[in-house]
Design a protein around this motif. Structure first.
Motif, PDB file in Angstrom:
ATOM      1  N   LEU A 112       3.523   5.181  -4.469  1.00 26.96           N
ATOM      2  CA  LEU A 112       2.717   4.803  -5.557  1.00 26.96           C
ATOM      3  C   LEU A 112       2.466   3.452  -5.741  1.00 26.96           C
ATOM      4  CD1 LEU A 112       3.905   7.336  -8.421  1.00 26.96           C
ATOM      5  CD2 LEU A 112       1.907   7.521  -7.149  1.00 26.96           C
ATOM      6  N   GLY A 113       1.305   2.883  -6.348  1.00 29.56           N
ATOM      7  CA  GLY A 113       1.216   1.638  -6.659  1.00 29.56           C
ATOM      8  C   GLY A 113       0.686   0.505  -5.920  1.00 29.56           C
ATOM      9  N   ILE A 114       0.829  -0.729  -5.955  1.00 31.70           N
ATOM     10  CA  ILE A 114       0.398  -1.648  -5.130  1.00 31.70           C
ATOM     11  C   ILE A 114       1.262  -1.725  -3.918  1.00 31.70           C
ATOM     12  CG2 ILE A 114       0.042  -4.152  -4.883  1.00 31.70           C
ATOM     13  CD1 ILE A 114      -0.058  -4.173  -7.959  1.00 31.70           C
ATOM     14  N   PHE A 115       2.611  -1.671  -3.769  1.00 35.02           N
ATOM     15  CA  PHE A 115       3.356  -1.422  -2.655  1.00 35.02           C
ATOM     16  C   PHE A 115       3.979  -0.225  -2.486  1.00 35.02           C
ATOM     17  CE2 PHE A 115       4.020  -5.572  -5.298  1.00 35.02           C
ATOM     18  CZ  PHE A 115       3.459  -6.720  -4.442  1.00 35.02           C
ATOM     19  N   GLN A 116       3.329   0.906  -2.777  1.00 29.43           N
ATOM     20  CA  GLN A 116       3.443   2.008  -2.462  1.00 29.43           C
ATOM     21  C   GLN A 116       5.180   2.407  -2.609  1.00 29.43           C
ATOM     22  OE1 GLN A 116       0.934   4.959  -0.967  1.00 29.43           O
ATOM     23  NE2 GLN A 116       0.320   3.983  -2.788  1.00 29.43           N
ATOM     24  N   MET A 117       5.413   2.175  -3.644  1.00 37.74           N
ATOM     25  CA  MET A 117       7.030   2.331  -3.823  1.00 37.74           C
ATOM     26  C   MET A 117       7.088   3.692  -4.503  1.00 37.74           C
ATOM     27  SD  MET A 117       7.885  -1.352  -6.164  1.00 37.74           S
ATOM     28  CE  MET A 117       7.930  -2.783  -5.592  1.00 37.74           C
TER      29      MET A 117
END
Length: 330
Positions: A112-117
């Motif tokens: 998920l998210g900007i950095f695909q954490m």
């Protein structure tokens, strides 16, 4: 992103040998001496390839407002944490690669998210890893634990945090990230190696004139790989002897000569400075050629078999030209 574990990087310190006050002094290439930053421009943006500026500008212009807001957040949090512009660049490259700098609510598996954490890999709850400030701070937390993160190529540092199955992807956005850090981050010295931390300009090379005289005096002698004179030279052998004649001992091999003094942007090279070419100009480990800058857009070099020692013009956009020049003896 596969996991929150880090890939370790081992950076071997390179010893530089300088002749000062009549005695041989060994300086580690990651130390400072006489107020001059002898780092490989570690605190600044870099490395980036000469000639790619237009590509970086074009990529940056294509960003929309949402993407630019995320870039501003990355830079702002980096500044608040007193991290170097290089950290901002790494985060921008990672974010652009993972999500195109968007706060996504989907991704591979539970990324998920900007950095695909991935929450399942310990990066935080789904709510946290879709909260932009949390994500940026978490990225920086992990980046700071990567050994020698300032001394490796920014895309490789991003990969050390992200653990992608496609590590080369992070290099694609290098030029764009450099441009964004320089413009949106208002970084006056984007390479971080033109001045010392105190703002002192890298001093001139007192041995330059004698080294230049020696190199010019060897014009016409044949190129022979591995030769260090007096009858023939290869590229690094010529400069080894030129600086030896001026009282400065530098390493034998071009790749090691890159670590033989203070660094500065190649476009700011002065007479006597060393300029380098690499198979990948953003990766100094691939350096294969070195020459001496003479000023007025010219160099002296032992170029290749069949071509004697000669002078020629240089263009800062030549393929393979490394962005940093080196000033031996400083």
């Amino acid at each position: 992103m596969r996991a929150g574990l880090l890939i370790g990087f081992v950076a071997a310190a390179t010893a530089t040998i300088l002749l000062a006050a009549g005695a041989v002094v060994i300086l580690d290439s990651r130390q400072q001496a006489a107020g001059v930053d002898l780092l490989s421009c570690d605190a600044g943006i870099g490395p980036s390839r000469p000639g790619q500026q237009s590509r970086g500008v074009a990529d940056a212009r294509a960003l929309d407002q949402e993407q630019r807001r995320i870039v501003s957040l990355i830079i702002g949090i980096g500044e608040d944490r007193e991290l170097s512009p290089r950290a901002w660049q790494i985060a921008i490259q990672a974010g652009m690669t993972e999500s195109r700098l968007r706060n996504l609510n989907y991704g591979d598996r539970d990324s998920l998210g900007i950095f695909q954490m991935r929450p399942s890999m310990g990066w935080g709850t789904p709510e946290q890893v879709t909260d932009p400030p949390y994500q940026v701070n978490k990225f920086y937390d992990v980046l700071e634990s990567v050994p020698d993160w300032q001394g490796i190529r920014p895309g490789d540092a991003a990969q050390a945090v992200e653990r992608s199955a496609f590590p080369e992807r992070y290099h694609r956005w290098e030029a764009m990230a450099v441009h964004l850090v320089e413009t949106m981050g208002e970084v006056a010295d984007p390479t971080g190696c033109g001045t010392s931390p105190a703002g002192t300009v890298v001093p001139p090379n007192p041995a330059a004139a004698e080294a230049i005289d020696f190199a010019l005096g060897e014009q016409g002698k044949p190129y022979v790989w591995g030769a260090t004179g007096p009858g023939s030279y290869d590229c690094s052998g010529l400069l080894l002897r030129a600086y030896e004649a001026a009282g400065v001992v530098i390493p034998r091999v071009s790749r090691d000569q890159y670590h033989s003094g203070a660094m500065l942007p190649v476009e700011q090279a002065q007479p006597g400075d060393l300029v380098f070419w690499a198979h990948d100009s953003a990766n100094p480990e691939t350096i294969h050629h070195v020459a001496m800058y003479l000023g007025d857009g010219r160099i002296v070099e032992a170029q290749q078999a069949g071509v004697p020692v000669h002078t020629r013009p240089i263009s800062w956009d030549e393929p393979g030209l490394v962005p940093q020049a080196v000033r031996p003896g400083v």
